[in-house]
Design a protein around this motif. Sequence first.
Motif, PDB file in Angstrom:
ATOM      1  N   ALA A 173      26.745  59.410  16.607  1.00 11.38           N
ATOM      2  CA  ALA A 173      26.634  60.558  17.516  1.00 11.38           C
ATOM      3  C   ALA A 173      28.009  61.087  17.933  1.00 11.38           C
ATOM      4  N   GLY A 174      28.037  62.363  18.267  1.00 10.78           N
ATOM      5  CA  GLY A 174      29.220  62.963  18.875  1.00 10.78           C
ATOM      6  C   GLY A 174      30.500  62.676  18.122  1.00 10.78           C
ATOM      7  N   GLN A 175      31.447  62.023  18.811  1.00  8.00           N
ATOM      8  CA  GLN A 175      32.727  61.683  18.200  1.00  8.00           C
ATOM      9  C   GLN A 175      32.659  60.395  17.388  1.00  8.00           C
ATOM     10  N   GLY A 176      31.471  59.833  17.265  1.00 10.12           N
ATOM     11  CA  GLY A 176      31.259  58.703  16.371  1.00 10.12           C
ATOM     12  C   GLY A 176      31.967  57.436  16.796  1.00 10.12           C
ATOM     13  N   ILE A 177      32.472  56.696  15.814  1.00  8.08           N
ATOM     14  CA  ILE A 177      33.038  55.377  16.058  1.00  8.08           C
ATOM     15  C   ILE A 177      34.269  55.445  16.950  1.00  8.08           C
ATOM     16  N   LYS A 178      35.042  56.524  16.880  1.00  6.76           N
ATOM     17  CA  LYS A 178      36.227  56.616  17.733  1.00  6.76           C
ATOM     18  C   LYS A 178      35.835  56.592  19.209  1.00  6.76           C
ATOM     19  N   ALA A 179      34.699  57.180  19.542  1.00  4.87           N
ATOM     20  CA  ALA A 179      34.228  57.135  20.928  1.00  4.87           C
ATOM     21  C   ALA A 179      33.846  55.710  21.318  1.00  4.87           C
ATOM     22  N   LEU A 233      37.236  50.038  12.438  1.00  3.85           N
ATOM     23  CA  LEU A 233      38.583  50.533  12.179  1.00  3.85           C
ATOM     24  C   LEU A 233      38.746  51.041  10.750  1.00  3.85           C
ATOM     25  N   MET A 234      38.069  50.431   9.813  1.00 11.15           N
ATOM     26  CA  MET A 234      38.207  50.829   8.418  1.00 11.15           C
ATOM     27  C   MET A 234      37.229  51.919   8.029  1.00 11.15           C
TER      28      MET A 234
END
Length: 266
Positions: free
Chosen positions: A45-51, A223-224
């Motif tokens: 969702a949204g900003q994905g994994i960075k969020a 991270l990957m």
Amino acid sequence: MNYRPPELRTVEVIRYVTPLREGGSLPALVEADDEFLYVLKFRGAGQGIKALIAELIGGELARALGFKVPELVFMTLDEAFGRTEPDEEIQDLLRASEGLNLALHYLSGAITFDALVNTVDARLASQIVWFDCLITNVDRTARNTNMLMWHKELWLIDHGASLYFHHAGYNWEEQAKRPFVQVKDHVLLPQATELEEVDSEFRSILTPERIRSIIALIPEEWLMTVDAPFDSAEEHREVYASFLNTRLAHSEVFIKEAQHARKTLV
């Protein structure tokens, strides 16, 4: 006293209860296999994994500083889970979020912090403003405080909008030394009169060792998976640690910005 690195439990979703549509990324209330309810933040969702990475780092840094933060857990979502979901939007979200996600323990009965109703003393206000300046958290405004009152105590939630440097090409060296100009919209800024005193206290707590132990919690697969110019997960972790350590070393920059913004309000 010996420092104990933080640990996160891993649980599995067994029941989708309801979407929480007030959030921009469609979080959901779910039940896990430990029989507790959680607010699930989806990787799809949204900003994905960075969020999720920002949520994890922000939440555990806040806990290290002594703030009340709901327990964070890793939450797995099975590929078969969304097959019977009738809502197509939710079904797509569930399919895009298979695997490891992040969730916060649900604080049943908590109410949203309201600056017109709830009072915060100068010390706590200064601590929260300082913390949000450190992690560049743009999401603690009067419109959306991301704070809850639960059992008459203040709890911090939702740090996924922080550390926004990782959305802008990872130019961390320059951004780590920048003032946090968005502090002018912070809901607690008018009460934040003790920023310099808090700075000394909090910098002594957030040692490089403590920061690295929190960064180490980020799953390698997260991270990957994200789009980032790094060859390894360790190199990626090093950027987050370096960003925070550099920002701490130049904390006078964001303190002065906050003090200047406050003078325009009071």
